[in-house]
Design an enzyme around this catalytic site. Sequence first.
Site, mmCIF file in Angstrom:
data_model
loop_
_atom_site.group_PDB
_atom_site.id
_atom_site.type_symbol
_atom_site.label_atom_id
_atom_site.label_comp_id
_atom_site.label_asym_id
_atom_site.label_seq_id
_atom_site.Cartn_x
_atom_site.Cartn_y
_atom_site.Cartn_z
ATOM 1 N N SER A 139 0.745 -0.962 -0.055
ATOM 2 C CA SER A 139 0.197 -0.198 0.016
ATOM 3 C C SER A 139 0.879 1.270 0.165
ATOM 4 C CB SER A 139 -0.846 -0.063 1.232
ATOM 5 O OG SER A 139 -1.266 1.154 1.575
ATOM 6 N N TYR A 152 -1.331 -1.065 11.051
ATOM 7 C CA TYR A 152 -1.560 -1.828 9.818
ATOM 8 C C TYR A 152 -0.372 -1.439 8.846
ATOM 9 C CZ TYR A 152 -3.277 -1.833 4.909
ATOM 10 O OH TYR A 152 -3.475 -1.990 3.725
HETATM 11 N N1 LIG Z 1 -9.145 -1.109 0.081
HETATM 12 C C1 LIG Z 1 -7.910 -0.338 0.248
HETATM 13 O O1 LIG Z 1 -8.097 0.955 0.444
HETATM 14 C C2 LIG Z 1 -6.539 -0.810 0.096
HETATM 15 C C3 LIG Z 1 -5.571 -0.027 0.091
HETATM 16 C C4 LIG Z 1 -4.301 -0.272 0.029
HETATM 17 C C5 LIG Z 1 -3.921 -1.621 0.277
HETATM 18 N N2 LIG Z 1 -5.093 -2.758 0.576
HETATM 19 C C6 LIG Z 1 -4.738 -4.175 0.609
HETATM 20 O O2 LIG Z 1 -5.421 -4.793 -0.297
HETATM 21 C C7 LIG Z 1 -5.602 -6.200 0.050
HETATM 22 C C8 LIG Z 1 -6.886 -6.574 -0.066
HETATM 23 O O3 LIG Z 1 -7.740 -5.730 0.598
HETATM 24 P P1 LIG Z 1 -9.281 -5.401 -0.153
HETATM 25 O O4 LIG Z 1 -9.106 -3.876 -0.259
HETATM 26 O O5 LIG Z 1 -9.503 -6.361 -1.496
HETATM 27 O O6 LIG Z 1 -10.370 -5.488 1.048
HETATM 28 P P2 LIG Z 1 -11.327 -6.971 1.497
HETATM 29 O O7 LIG Z 1 -12.227 -7.173 0.445
HETATM 30 O O8 LIG Z 1 -11.426 -6.824 2.800
HETATM 31 O O9 LIG Z 1 -10.112 -8.229 1.248
HETATM 32 C C9 LIG Z 1 -9.439 -8.743 2.392
HETATM 33 C C10 LIG Z 1 -9.430 -10.228 2.096
HETATM 34 O O10 LIG Z 1 -8.651 -10.768 2.901
HETATM 35 C C11 LIG Z 1 -9.288 -12.095 3.483
HETATM 36 N N3 LIG Z 1 -8.619 -12.159 4.750
HETATM 37 C C12 LIG Z 1 -8.671 -11.485 5.934
HETATM 38 N N4 LIG Z 1 -7.935 -11.993 7.118
HETATM 39 C C13 LIG Z 1 -7.481 -13.365 6.524
HETATM 40 C C14 LIG Z 1 -7.121 -14.655 7.117
HETATM 41 N N5 LIG Z 1 -6.532 -14.474 8.463
HETATM 42 N N6 LIG Z 1 -6.944 -15.730 6.406
HETATM 43 C C15 LIG Z 1 -7.505 -15.637 5.085
HETATM 44 N N7 LIG Z 1 -8.085 -14.570 4.498
HETATM 45 C C16 LIG Z 1 -8.202 -13.443 5.045
HETATM 46 C C17 LIG Z 1 -10.659 -11.580 3.573
HETATM 47 O O11 LIG Z 1 -11.691 -12.698 3.464
HETATM 48 P P3 LIG Z 1 -12.233 -13.340 4.944
HETATM 49 O O12 LIG Z 1 -12.860 -12.503 5.794
HETATM 50 O O13 LIG Z 1 -13.287 -14.433 4.403
HETATM 51 O O14 LIG Z 1 -11.104 -14.285 5.532
HETATM 52 C C18 LIG Z 1 -10.693 -10.676 2.453
HETATM 53 O O15 LIG Z 1 -11.147 -11.521 1.216
HETATM 54 C C19 LIG Z 1 -5.124 -6.114 1.666
HETATM 55 O O16 LIG Z 1 -3.935 -6.682 1.774
HETATM 56 C C20 LIG Z 1 -5.202 -4.509 1.949
HETATM 57 O O17 LIG Z 1 -4.161 -4.267 3.045
HETATM 58 C C21 LIG Z 1 -6.239 -2.448 0.616
#
Ligand SMILES: NC(=O)c1ccc[n+]([C@@H]2O[C@H](COP(=O)([O-])OP(=O)(O)OC[C@H]3O[C@@H](n4cnc5c(N)ncnc54)[C@H](OP(=O)(O)O)[C@@H]3O)[C@@H](O)[C@H]2O)c1
Length: 249
Positions: A139, A152
């Site tokens: 990120s 985080y």
């Molecule tokens: N959205 C943003 O603004 C943003 C910005 C920068 C970076 N990111 C990064 O992008 C990545 C994806 O996030 P996203 O934005 O697409 O949000 P998201 O839809 O919340 O995706 C996160 C995923 O991780 C899974 N997860 C969380 N804890 C887990 C565990 N212990 N074991 C297995 N799976 C797990 C969740 O599924 P379950 O709950 O079913 O486990 C969910 O599918 C993350 O690494 C986040 O830090 C996001």
Amino acid sequence: MRTTNNTILVTGGGTGMGLEAAKHFSELGNKVIIVARNAERLREEAAKLANTTAIPCDLSNEDELRNLVYILKRDHSDLNMIFLNAGIATNYGLLEGENAYEISKAEMITNFHSAVLLTNELEGLLADKPESAMILTTSGVAFVPDLLHPTYSATKAALHSYALGLRLVLQKKESTIKVFELMAPLVDTPFSKAVKSDLKMPANQIIKELIAGLEKDDFELHVGLTQQIAELSRKSTQEALKFINSVTG
Ligand SMILES: NC(=O)c1ccc[n+]([C@@H]2O[C@H](COP(=O)([O-])OP(=O)(O)OC[C@H]3O[C@@H](n4cnc5c(N)ncnc54)[C@H](OP(=O)(O)O)[C@@H]3O)[C@@H](O)[C@H]2O)c1
């Protein structure tokens, strides 16, 4: 890196960017394995996509992680790409009475330690393929912290540092494995629900940029606002810090 005819593990593949990546990879003619904790949702999403398998797993649980590695080696020996994208974040203020120690432990295990285990344990499987890749989602907060998500941010800084080291070690070994880092900006997914901002990018657009980046071997992808943060942090850490915290409020 080619983006068809691969077998790709996508963690966090039941929602958000992971699910979007699974859809694109599946449409491009890859085999896809999606992983997350919510088994029902994961299986429902996998059933909608061609050549997609669901493996429920809690990446914060070492036994489950090692079992995932076992299943991948046993049933998916053609695996040649891993997209380590799952992540959690807690929105809280530092020094405001929250248990930062416990919060950061949970964030670090999911966001960082699981990636360390999976890259180490799956390196051998990927190394014997003519083309292979490890993709880590970090990120813009890897450069400077966002105070809405103080610990985080530190997990993503750790993962960014790890990606740099991993790439160098693999290059020194003359490995075929390429290490990509997707440095995402604010994205409109369940993850960013707590952040009020009209600067969120759609997950679909992020994944299109990821695929374009993979095809060009663009190893460190600064998507959207992350490019600005990267440039600013090279000039002045303080300016970048001010900027990122004005965006997230
Ligand atoms: N959205 C943003 O603004 C943003 C910005 C920068 C970076 N990111 C990064 O992008 C990545 C994806 O996030 P996203 O934005 O697409 O949000 P998201 O839809 O919340 O995706 C996160 C995923 O991780 C899974 N997860 C969380 N804890 C887990 C565990 N212990 N074991 C297995 N799976 C797990 C969740 O599924 P379950 O709950 O079913 O486990 C969910 O599918 C993350 O690494 C986040 O830090 C996001």
